[in-house]
Design an enzyme around this catalytic site. Structure first.
Site, PDB file in Angstrom:
ATOM      1  N   ASP A  13     116.883 -19.660  73.214  1.00  0.00           N
ATOM      2  CA  ASP A  13     115.535 -19.212  73.577  1.00  0.00           C
ATOM      3  C   ASP A  13     115.522 -18.205  74.718  1.00  0.00           C
ATOM      4  O   ASP A  13     114.595 -18.167  75.524  1.00  0.00           O
ATOM      5  CB  ASP A  13     114.635 -20.414  73.948  1.00  0.00           C
ATOM      6  CG  ASP A  13     114.532 -21.404  72.808  1.00  0.00           C
ATOM      7  OD1 ASP A  13     114.555 -20.963  71.645  1.00  0.00           O
ATOM      8  OD2 ASP A  13     114.426 -22.609  73.083  1.00  0.00           O
ATOM      9  N   LYS A  16     116.275 -13.555  72.373  1.00  0.00           N
ATOM     10  CA  LYS A  16     117.120 -12.778  71.444  1.00  0.00           C
ATOM     11  C   LYS A  16     116.266 -12.058  70.405  1.00  0.00           C
ATOM     12  O   LYS A  16     116.497 -10.887  70.102  1.00  0.00           O
ATOM     13  CB  LYS A  16     118.123 -13.711  70.722  1.00  0.00           C
ATOM     14  CG  LYS A  16     119.080 -14.426  71.662  1.00  0.00           C
ATOM     15  CD  LYS A  16     119.971 -15.397  70.920  1.00  0.00           C
ATOM     16  CE  LYS A  16     119.244 -16.580  70.344  1.00  0.00           C
ATOM     17  NZ  LYS A  16     118.707 -17.530  71.338  1.00  0.00           N
ATOM     18  N   GLY A  40     114.460 -20.428  66.509  1.00  0.00           N
ATOM     19  CA  GLY A  40     113.086 -19.930  66.496  1.00  0.00           C
ATOM     20  C   GLY A  40     113.078 -18.662  67.314  1.00  0.00           C
ATOM     21  O   GLY A  40     113.242 -18.712  68.528  1.00  0.00           O
ATOM     22  N   HIS A  41     112.995 -17.517  66.635  1.00  0.00           N
ATOM     23  CA  HIS A  41     113.040 -16.229  67.329  1.00  0.00           C
ATOM     24  C   HIS A  41     111.667 -15.582  67.265  1.00  0.00           C
ATOM     25  O   HIS A  41     111.163 -15.301  66.179  1.00  0.00           O
ATOM     26  CB  HIS A  41     114.103 -15.325  66.694  1.00  0.00           C
ATOM     27  CG  HIS A  41     115.491 -15.885  66.818  1.00  0.00           C
ATOM     28  ND1 HIS A  41     116.591 -15.302  66.265  1.00  0.00           N
ATOM     29  CD2 HIS A  41     115.944 -16.987  67.468  1.00  0.00           C
ATOM     30  CE1 HIS A  41     117.665 -16.022  66.559  1.00  0.00           C
ATOM     31  NE2 HIS A  41     117.293 -17.054  67.272  1.00  0.00           N
ATOM     32  N   GLN A 223     120.757 -19.724  68.695  1.00  0.00           N
ATOM     33  CA  GLN A 223     121.127 -20.661  69.759  1.00  0.00           C
ATOM     34  C   GLN A 223     121.733 -19.918  70.963  1.00  0.00           C
ATOM     35  O   GLN A 223     121.379 -18.774  71.194  1.00  0.00           O
ATOM     36  CB  GLN A 223     122.084 -21.746  69.243  1.00  0.00           C
ATOM     37  CG  GLN A 223     121.427 -22.767  68.311  1.00  0.00           C
ATOM     38  CD  GLN A 223     121.239 -22.281  66.892  1.00  0.00           C
ATOM     39  OE1 GLN A 223     122.170 -21.831  66.252  1.00  0.00           O
ATOM     40  NE2 GLN A 223     120.026 -22.361  66.385  1.00  0.00           N
TER      41      GLN A 223
HETATM   42  P1  GDP Z   1     115.035 -16.615  71.102  1.00  0.00           P
HETATM   43  O1  GDP Z   1     115.211 -17.918  70.404  1.00  0.00           O
HETATM   44  O2  GDP Z   1     116.210 -16.282  71.974  1.00  0.00           O
HETATM   45  O3  GDP Z   1     114.689 -15.492  70.177  1.00  0.00           O
HETATM   46  O4  GDP Z   1     113.809 -16.802  72.103  1.00  0.00           O
HETATM   47  P2  GDP Z   1     112.377 -17.474  71.750  1.00  0.00           P
HETATM   48  O5  GDP Z   1     111.604 -16.531  70.912  1.00  0.00           O
HETATM   49  O6  GDP Z   1     112.565 -18.861  71.237  1.00  0.00           O
HETATM   50  O7  GDP Z   1     111.778 -17.637  73.197  1.00  0.00           O
HETATM   51  C1  GDP Z   1     111.549 -16.559  74.041  1.00  0.00           C
HETATM   52  C2  GDP Z   1     110.053 -16.489  74.367  1.00  0.00           C
HETATM   53  O8  GDP Z   1     109.835 -15.585  75.417  1.00  0.00           O
HETATM   54  C3  GDP Z   1     109.201 -15.974  73.217  1.00  0.00           C
HETATM   55  O9  GDP Z   1     107.959 -16.606  73.247  1.00  0.00           O
HETATM   56  C4  GDP Z   1     109.068 -14.475  73.535  1.00  0.00           C
HETATM   57  O10 GDP Z   1     107.884 -13.897  72.982  1.00  0.00           O
HETATM   58  C5  GDP Z   1     108.977 -14.515  75.020  1.00  0.00           C
HETATM   59  N1  GDP Z   1     109.507 -13.356  75.725  1.00  0.00           N
HETATM   60  C6  GDP Z   1     110.585 -12.578  75.424  1.00  0.00           C
HETATM   61  N2  GDP Z   1     110.809 -11.684  76.400  1.00  0.00           N
HETATM   62  C7  GDP Z   1     109.850 -11.892  77.327  1.00  0.00           C
HETATM   63  C8  GDP Z   1     109.572 -11.309  78.611  1.00  0.00           C
HETATM   64  O11 GDP Z   1     110.259 -10.419  79.100  1.00  0.00           O
HETATM   65  N3  GDP Z   1     108.497 -11.825  79.300  1.00  0.00           N
HETATM   66  C9  GDP Z   1     107.731 -12.832  78.818  1.00  0.00           C
HETATM   67  N4  GDP Z   1     106.727 -13.257  79.564  1.00  0.00           N
HETATM   68  N5  GDP Z   1     107.966 -13.396  77.628  1.00  0.00           N
HETATM   69  C10 GDP Z   1     109.015 -12.946  76.900  1.00  0.00           C
HETATM   70  P1  IMO Z   2     117.287 -20.268  69.230  1.00  0.00           P
HETATM   71  O1  IMO Z   2     118.040 -19.468  68.219  1.00  0.00           O
HETATM   72  C1  IMO Z   2     117.186 -23.760  71.851  1.00  0.00           C
HETATM   73  C2  IMO Z   2     119.208 -27.367  70.455  1.00  0.00           C
HETATM   74  C3  IMO Z   2     118.356 -28.569  70.109  1.00  0.00           C
HETATM   75  C4  IMO Z   2     119.313 -29.676  70.508  1.00  0.00           C
HETATM   76  C5  IMO Z   2     120.665 -29.127  70.071  1.00  0.00           C
HETATM   77  C6  IMO Z   2     121.139 -29.613  68.708  1.00  0.00           C
HETATM   78  O2  IMO Z   2     115.817 -20.244  69.054  1.00  0.00           O
HETATM   79  O3  IMO Z   2     117.729 -19.931  70.606  1.00  0.00           O
HETATM   80  P2  IMO Z   2     120.409 -29.011  66.229  1.00  0.00           P
HETATM   81  O4  IMO Z   2     119.099 -29.194  65.516  1.00  0.00           O
HETATM   82  O5  IMO Z   2     120.899 -27.606  66.254  1.00  0.00           O
HETATM   83  O6  IMO Z   2     121.467 -29.971  65.736  1.00  0.00           O
HETATM   84  O7  IMO Z   2     120.106 -29.448  67.741  1.00  0.00           O
HETATM   85  O8  IMO Z   2     120.524 -27.732  70.038  1.00  0.00           O
HETATM   86  N1  IMO Z   2     118.849 -26.121  69.743  1.00  0.00           N
HETATM   87  C7  IMO Z   2     118.226 -25.097  70.322  1.00  0.00           C
HETATM   88  N2  IMO Z   2     117.750 -24.950  71.568  1.00  0.00           N
HETATM   89  N3  IMO Z   2     117.125 -22.725  70.985  1.00  0.00           N
HETATM   90  C8  IMO Z   2     117.628 -22.848  69.747  1.00  0.00           C
HETATM   91  O9  IMO Z   2     117.716 -21.797  68.895  1.00  0.00           O
HETATM   92  C9  IMO Z   2     118.188 -24.072  69.340  1.00  0.00           C
HETATM   93  N4  IMO Z   2     118.756 -24.527  68.199  1.00  0.00           N
HETATM   94  C10 IMO Z   2     119.169 -25.773  68.473  1.00  0.00           C
HETATM   95  O10 IMO Z   2     117.180 -28.603  70.878  1.00  0.00           O
HETATM   96  O11 IMO Z   2     119.337 -29.829  71.889  1.00  0.00           O
HETATM   97 MG    MG Z   3     114.167 -19.719  70.162  1.00  0.00          MG
END
Ligand code: GDP
Ligand code: IMO
Ligand code: MG
Length: 428
Positions: A13, A16, A40-41, A223
């Site tokens: 999270d 990416k 979840g991207h 991840q």
């Molecule tokens: P990922 O799994 O690495 O793709 O990250 P996620 O999408 O799960 O979580 C990142 C969150 O931060 C999302 O809700 C993005 O929309 C948000 N986000 C990304 N870059 C920024 C930033 O520079 N500032 C803020 N406030 N939010 C951001």
């Molecule tokens: P993105 O791509 C954050 C965490 C779960 C748990 C552990 C194992 O959005 O960054 P799993 O279901 O993979 O067997 O769970 O890994 N986890 C993540 N945490 N971002 C993710 O993906 C994750 N995918 C799995 O919360 O701790």
């Molecule tokens: Mg994510």
């Protein structure tokens, strides 16, 4: 030739999805090589938000090919829901290519994931319950069912019947759960197979051709490094290799064809699920970060645990991934603090250590050693040029660069595409 790996430097999270979407405007091919719909991207374009789980984050560009590689564990039900959601939002999903070698997630994987977590009690991992671990277990045990089997009705039926029988024994005899109905699974998966058939391809050949023809290939990590099954905080990890080396296996690209490794890190740290977290702030500062950063999971909606930036951890990830540059995300979330802390070492048994320990017992006893930096009060969400950032924000970034001995090439100051400061080019 220009292949760039995007890896999460922390526990996932990191943002990416945002960076991949940003860089995908120039990419010819975007490739996922591991994980599944546990990811979840989030991509935000203008005021529209897209949550991607299995589908690569290059999907918002019509010309880009989006590959779901062999190393991915593929949930057909989740995939088709995602396709429908994107199509309903007006996004074309024509350019998706799915590896014949990817392993398929079945309902018994999800059920065993759920039951195993329940059985672990207070030792639970906190998985997403998407069946990721059990599907990778079958792959390594050599009893998995792949996309090429899903495409072959006879193979599918024989393999599913055998597996459901075996898995029902585990579900009933080990966990005391309810057996699954094999006929229903077969019926559903035959329908999924027909909808999925048009996406199936030899994705390794697509990646090889792109590399050979000097195309821009973006390898999308899911991840993060600390969730890697070898290098992460085991057993509180996922079951795949989210590190740069994972792409050699998960997409069939030769390691020597990867030129740039861009590590994505938040300006602080978050984690979902269980396991140790040295810089965790289980207090009002952590709450302030959670609210400012909207730190709630894209996949499960769980509140994310928040803490200060841990450079011991990111530096460890930098070495494991062979990072060549960094993208610093969510810097705007740190606006308004008088002082910011950054962890530069761990104190363990009166010694300062700078290497990330393997043992969770040791890690659990590590106390972060902090450097304190001055914060800034100015709103930075509209800043377009590095020079226009407040002095203390620049000092924060430069402190990170010095510690990691890596350039911070991207600074993100908000979720939108436009809120991205590019300091140097990523593609070579
Ligand atoms: P990922 O799994 O690495 O793709 O990250 P996620 O999408 O799960 O979580 C990142 C969150 O931060 C999302 O809700 C993005 O929309 C948000 N986000 C990304 N870059 C920024 C930033 O520079 N500032 C803020 N406030 N939010 C951001
Ligand atoms: P993105 O791509 C954050 C965490 C779960 C748990 C552990 C194992 O959005 O960054 P799993 O279901 O993979 O067997 O769970 O890994 N986890 C993540 N945490 N971002 C993710 O993906 C994750 N995918 C799995 O919360 O701790
Ligand atoms: Mg994510």
């Amino acid at each position: 030739m220009s292949s760039v790996v995007i890896v999460g430097a922390q526990w996932g999270d990191e943002g990416k999805g945002k960076v991949i979407d940003y860089l995908a405007k120039e990419a010819d091919v975007v490739v996922r090589g591991q994980g599944g719909n546990n990811a979840g991207h989030t991509v935000v374009v203008d005021d529209k938000k897209y949550a991607l789980h299995l589908i690569p984050s290059g999907i918002l560009y019509n010309e880009t090919i989006n590959v779901i590689g062999n190393g991915v564990v593929f949930d057909p039900e989740g995939f088709l829901k995602e396709i429908d959601n994107l199509e309903n939002q007006g996004v074309s999903t024509e350019n998706i290519k799915l590896s014949e070698r990817a392993h398929v997630i079945f309902p018994y994987h999800k059920e065993i994931d759920r039951l195993a977590e329940e059985a672990r009690g207070d030792k639970k991992i906190g998985t997403t319950k998407k069946g990721i671990g059990p599907c990778y277990m079958d792959k390594v045990e050599r009893s998995g069912i792949r996309i090429c089997d899903l495409m072959d009705a006879e193979e599918l039926e024989e393999k599913v019947r055998f597996q459901v029988k075996a898995k029902n024994t585990i579900i009933e005899k080990i966990y005391g759960g309810e057996p699954l109905d094999v006929e229903k699974i077969l019926e559903d998966y035959k329908v999924y197979a027909e909808r999925i058939r048009k996406y199936v391809a030899d994705t390794t050949a697509i990646v090889h051709d792109a590399v050979k023809n000097d195309k821009k290939v973006l390898l999308e990590g899911a991840q993060g490094t600390l969730l890697d099954v070898d290098f992460g905080t085991y057993p509180y990890v996922t079951s795949s290799h989210p590190i740069s080396g994972g792409f050699a296996i998960g997409s069939g690209i030769g390691p020597n064809k990867i030129e740039e490794v861009l590590g994505i890190t938040k300006a602080y740290t978050t984690r979902v699920g269980e396991g140790p977290f040295p810089t965790e702030l289980d207090n009002e500062i952590g709450d302030k970060i959670r609210i400012a950063g909207h730190e709630f999971g894209t996949t499960t909606g769980r509140p994310r645990r928040c803490g200060w930036l841990d450079l011991v951890m990111v530096d460890y990830g930098a070495r494991i991934n062979g990072m060549t540059c960094v993208s610093l995300m969510l810097l705007d979330v740190l606006t308004g603090f008088d002082k910011l802390k950054v962890c530069t070492g761990y104190k363990y048994n009166d010694e300062i250590i700078k290497n990330f320990p393997a043992s969770l017992k040791v890690l659990g006893k590590c106390e972060p050693v902090y450097e304190e930096l001055d914060g800034w009060k100015e709103d930075i969400t509209n800043v377009e040029k590095y020079e226009d950032l407040p002095e203390n924000a620049k000092k924060y970034i430069e402190f990170i660069e010095e510690y990691l001995e890596l350039p911070v090439k991207i600074v993100s100051v908000g979720p939108k595409r436009s809120q991205t400061i590019i300091r140097d080019r990523i593609y070579r």
